[in-house]
Design a protein around this motif. Structure first.
Motif, PDB file in Angstrom:
ATOM      1  N   ARG A 174      -0.123  34.243   1.411  1.00 17.32           N
ATOM      2  CA  ARG A 174      -0.242  35.676   1.123  1.00 17.32           C
ATOM      3  C   ARG A 174      -1.537  36.238   1.689  1.00 17.32           C
ATOM      4  O   ARG A 174      -1.559  37.374   2.218  1.00 17.32           O
ATOM      5  N   ILE A 177      -1.042  36.725   5.355  1.00  9.74           N
ATOM      6  CA  ILE A 177      -0.174  37.883   5.620  1.00  9.74           C
ATOM      7  C   ILE A 177      -0.968  39.178   5.508  1.00  9.74           C
ATOM      8  O   ILE A 177      -0.858  40.079   6.362  1.00  9.74           O
ATOM      9  N   LEU A 204       3.214  36.527  11.446  1.00  9.93           N
ATOM     10  CA  LEU A 204       3.551  37.242  10.226  1.00  9.93           C
ATOM     11  C   LEU A 204       4.973  36.923   9.777  1.00  9.93           C
ATOM     12  O   LEU A 204       5.223  36.697   8.584  1.00  9.93           O
ATOM     13  N   ASP A 207       5.143  33.353   8.288  1.00 15.30           N
ATOM     14  CA  ASP A 207       4.543  33.264   6.951  1.00 15.30           C
ATOM     15  C   ASP A 207       5.417  33.952   5.905  1.00 15.30           C
ATOM     16  O   ASP A 207       5.565  33.460   4.780  1.00 15.30           O
ATOM     17  N   MET A 208       5.998  35.105   6.255  1.00 15.42           N
ATOM     18  CA  MET A 208       6.886  35.792   5.314  1.00 15.42           C
ATOM     19  C   MET A 208       8.126  34.965   5.003  1.00 15.42           C
ATOM     20  O   MET A 208       8.551  34.874   3.840  1.00 15.42           O
ATOM     21  N   PHE A 212       8.726  33.803   1.090  1.00 16.71           N
ATOM     22  CA  PHE A 212       9.818  34.382   0.311  1.00 16.71           C
ATOM     23  C   PHE A 212      11.113  33.580   0.416  1.00 16.71           C
ATOM     24  O   PHE A 212      12.080  33.901  -0.285  1.00 16.71           O
ATOM     25  N   VAL A 219      14.103  37.710   8.650  1.00 16.17           N
ATOM     26  CA  VAL A 219      12.781  38.340   8.586  1.00 16.17           C
ATOM     27  C   VAL A 219      12.480  39.067   9.887  1.00 16.17           C
ATOM     28  O   VAL A 219      11.921  40.179   9.885  1.00 16.17           O
ATOM     29  N   LEU A 232       7.371  43.970   4.231  1.00 18.49           N
ATOM     30  CA  LEU A 232       6.761  43.227   3.126  1.00 18.49           C
ATOM     31  C   LEU A 232       7.134  43.861   1.788  1.00 18.49           C
ATOM     32  O   LEU A 232       7.449  43.146   0.825  1.00 18.49           O
ATOM     33  N   LEU A 235      10.746  42.886   0.926  1.00 16.26           N
ATOM     34  CA  LEU A 235      10.897  41.499   0.471  1.00 16.26           C
ATOM     35  C   LEU A 235      10.368  41.336  -0.950  1.00 16.26           C
ATOM     36  O   LEU A 235      10.957  40.605  -1.758  1.00 16.26           O
ATOM     37  N   GLU A 236       9.263  41.981  -1.259  1.00 13.26           N
ATOM     38  CA  GLU A 236       8.721  41.881  -2.618  1.00 13.26           C
ATOM     39  C   GLU A 236       9.649  42.552  -3.635  1.00 13.26           C
ATOM     40  O   GLU A 236       9.859  42.032  -4.735  1.00 13.26           O
TER      41      GLU A 236
END
Length: 421
Positions: A174, A177, A204, A207-208, A212, A219, A232, A235-236
């Motif tokens: 995180r 990111i 990026l 890592d995402m 997730f 992604v 981002l 996804l959150e």
């Protein structure tokens, strides 16, 4: 006996003289008269006289001592403890002065705190809070300046190969990111020399996907469609659980009455939102929401808040002719009939016969009487029913990427060919 009497008489005279002397000079003490021991072989009378003389002498001594105690208040006997024993004690050292000053100041501070008014005490607390806030603001400013002026180091392929066998903690992912997003926000001044924008985007996306739990291609698709920051946020939001929502069927019940009935059964709920007059948001329930007597009686329908929006946008009116091209399982169709108040005609169409079974069951349970179900290919309905409808609703089946919160398996099961199909 005569000698004894002379001596006692002389003693009395001496005591009188001493009383006079004490009155004149209080510092001098009277001399005590000499005691005369009785002779052996004396008579009993002599001994009794001697005892009387001794009693008189003791009473005179007591009077003298009382006079001395009375006169001590006017003497300087307390000069002994006023006089310093040595010159060293008279002149204190610097350390003792400092300690005494500190004690004096501490006492003054304590007294001042106690003597302060409530307004002064509150003002002092406010000043202290303002001072702390100012210090925190200065620290935050320094940290922000350090972050903005620092250059983020993008890991090289060699450094990434070293991390293949290491489990990277989520906090590190995180943080990386967020650093990449900051670089992309001001790429010209924050980028590392010799690195391109595509390298940052690729890092990026990796890592995402790892943080997730998505497929890499999904992604990449989100980044190309939404952008780094919006991807981002999406996804959150997809990982956050969403509350259960029910739509009140106003053909049979009112929202207030239904909410009261469900609360009696141990259901904790709230109104959905200001834009909806028929939605209820359920947080907790002690009974299955899909098996209550109210549900079986058709007082409400399990329906997400997002699926209510297309019907509200359609805005059907009583007496309209409406076509629902993809009606199963009947949630939107029943909402259309509810807004039309069972007046007009609704054609509920779907391509698959097995899905229409649920549509028919829900329409019967909810009390819809102005709907007709059919099974056709929606693309061919225009040739058969040309210019026959006032409003047409098409909520076609999609990839399901918007319901990841309800079905997390979409993260690893959906591919780009599924989305394009």
């Amino acid at each position: 006996s005569g000698e004894v009497e002379d001596e006692s008489g002389s003693g009395d005279d001496d005591s009188d003289d001493s009383d006079l002397e004490i009155g004149v000079t209080p510092l001098k003490k009277a001399k005590s008269p000499a005691k005369v021991s009785p002779k052996k072989g004396g008579s009993e009378e002599d001994s009794s006289e001697e005892d009387e003389d001794e009693d008189e002498e003791s009473s005179d001594d007591e009077k003298d001592s009382d006079n001395e105690v009375e006169n001590k208040a006017f003497t300087d006997d307390n000069a002994k403890w006023l006089k310093p024993k040595s010159k060293q004690k008279l002149i204190p050292s610097d350390e003792e002065d400092g300690s005494n000053d500190d004690e004096f100041n501490a006492d003054n501070d304590g007294d001042s705190d106690e003597e302060m008014l409530e307004v002064e005490r509150q003002s002092k607390l406010i000043d202290e809070e303002m001072r702390q806030e100012q210090e925190e603001a200065e620290m935050e400013l320094r940290r922000t300046i350090a972050q903005q002026t620092a250059v983020f180091h993008l890991p090289t392929p060699e450094e990434l190969e070293e991390d293949v066998n290491r489990v990277v903690p989520p906090s590190e992912l995180r943080a990386r990111i967020e650093d990449v997003l900051e670089v992309l926000a001001d790429f010209k001044s924050r980028r590392e020399p010799g690195r391109s924008r595509s390298e940052y985007i690729e890092r990026l996306a990796q890592d995402m996907a790892e943080l997730f739990g998505y497929l890499q291609e999904l992604v990449d698709y989100f980044l190309s469609m939404l952008g780094p920051n919006e991807a981002l946020e999406f996804l959150e939001a997809s990982d956050k659980p969403r509350p259960m929502v029910v739509r009140v069927n106003t053909l049979k019940a009112r929202r207030k009455d239904l909410a009261a009935a469900l609360m009696k059964r141990g259901v904790r709920l709230d109104p959905l939102a200001p834009w909806s007059k028929v939605g209820l948001k359920i947080y907790e329930s002690t009974v299955p929401i899909g098996a209550t007597p109210e549900y079986l009686a058709g007082h409400y329908m399990l329906q997400s808040a997002a699926s209510m929006c297309p019907v509200m946008a359609l805005g059907p009116q009583p007496g309209d002719r409406v076509l629902d091209m993809s009606a199963a399982p009947g949630g939107k169709t029943s909402y259309i009939a509810q807004l039309m108040r069972n007046k007009g005609v609704i054609i509920a169409n779907d391509l698959k016969p097995e899905r229409q079974k649920a549509t028919v069951a829900n329409l019967h349970r909810l009390g819809v009487r102005n709907a007709v179900t059919c099974i056709f290919d929606g693309r061919k309905l225009g040739a058969q029913m040309r210019n026959s409808f006032d409003r047409i609703l098409l909520d076609a089946p999609c990839s399901g990427l918007g319901v990841i919160s309800r079905d997390p398996s979409v993260k690893v099961q959906r591919t780009i060919p599924d989305v394009l199909r």
